[in-house]
Design a protein around this motif. Structure first.
Motif, PDB file in Angstrom:
ATOM      1  N   ILE A  76      -7.530   6.187  -1.036  1.00  0.00           N
ATOM      2  CA  ILE A  76      -7.169   5.814   0.333  1.00  0.00           C
ATOM      3  C   ILE A  76      -5.715   5.346   0.394  1.00  0.00           C
ATOM      4  N   SER A  77      -5.284   4.579  -0.577  1.00  0.00           N
ATOM      5  CA  SER A  77      -3.896   4.132  -0.635  1.00  0.00           C
ATOM      6  C   SER A  77      -2.951   5.331  -0.713  1.00  0.00           C
ATOM      7  N   LYS A  80      -2.956   7.158   2.723  1.00  0.00           N
ATOM      8  CA  LYS A  80      -2.204   6.387   3.723  1.00  0.00           C
ATOM      9  C   LYS A  80      -0.703   6.552   3.503  1.00  0.00           C
ATOM     10  N   ASN A  81      -0.281   6.395   2.252  1.00  0.00           N
ATOM     11  CA  ASN A  81       1.147   6.523   1.928  1.00  0.00           C
ATOM     12  C   ASN A  81       1.653   7.930   2.210  1.00  0.00           C
ATOM     13  N   THR A  83       0.410  10.097   4.356  1.00  0.00           N
ATOM     14  CA  THR A  83       0.438  10.308   5.803  1.00  0.00           C
ATOM     15  C   THR A  83       1.677   9.663   6.416  1.00  0.00           C
ATOM     16  N   MET A  84       1.945   8.420   6.045  1.00  0.00           N
ATOM     17  CA  MET A  84       3.123   7.730   6.585  1.00  0.00           C
ATOM     18  C   MET A  84       4.412   8.452   6.194  1.00  0.00           C
ATOM     19  N   GLN A  99      -6.711   8.129  10.433  1.00  0.00           N
ATOM     20  CA  GLN A  99      -6.970   6.744  10.046  1.00  0.00           C
ATOM     21  C   GLN A  99      -7.713   6.785   8.714  1.00  0.00           C
ATOM     22  N   TRP A 100      -7.343   5.879   7.802  1.00  0.00           N
ATOM     23  CA  TRP A 100      -7.905   5.859   6.450  1.00  0.00           C
ATOM     24  C   TRP A 100      -8.527   4.503   6.171  1.00  0.00           C
ATOM     25  N   TYR A 101      -9.755   4.490   5.631  1.00  0.00           N
ATOM     26  CA  TYR A 101     -10.449   3.236   5.331  1.00  0.00           C
ATOM     27  C   TYR A 101     -11.171   3.331   3.988  1.00  0.00           C
TER      28      TYR A 101
END
Length: 144
Positions: A76-77, A80-81, A83-84, A99-101
């Motif tokens: 997930i980390s 997220k990274n 995607t950003m 969205q990532w959880y």
């Protein structure tokens, strides 16, 4: 342990075990077309997303939000990274739908600990269990 996963997530890439988006796309588009015809918003949930690109590619379809969950903090980390970074580098405005959880889907808590997020407040029109799909297809079943 979380620190180790965080550090390792910086070194991993995207990976699809058995099924990639091209094998799912026709089915996903069929479901989304039926939802579009009903006139409601479209929220997608990808369970067991890992570092697969399936979530990103679903975001390119006619959906409002794609929520992706996995129990692995490192995955997930990483996502997220990524995607950003991709948004910052102008690789697609559709990625803002992602969205990532970190979620353990077999936990008795379910989504209840995510009070103010889409996980706890919305329903999903498309649910893909990517992790299970890959595990089942390891047995040699192929799409026809």
């Amino acid at each position: 342990m979380a620190e180790l996963l965080q550090n390792s997530s910086d070194k991993c890439g995207n990976f699809d075990w058995i099924v990639d988006y091209s094998q799912l796309q026709v089915y996903i588009q069929m479901v989304l077309k039926n939802i579009k015809d009903s006139g409601v918003s479209k929220n997608a949930l990808v369970i067991g997303c890992g570092t697969s690109t399936v979530s990103e590619k679903v975001a390119m379809e006619d959906v409002d939000v794609v929520v992706s969950v996995d129990y692995d903090e490192g995955c997930i980390s990483h996502m997220k990274n990524k995607t950003m970074s991709d948004i910052t580098n102008g690789k697609g405005t559709n990625l803002k739908k992602l969205q990532w959880y970190v979620v353990d889907m077999v936990s008795s808590k379910g989504f209840s600990s995510y009070d103010n997020t889409l996980l706890a407040t919305q329903s999903f029109d498309l649910v893909l269990d990517k992790g299970t799909l890959d595990a089942v297809l390891v047995g040699g079943v192929v799409f026809n």
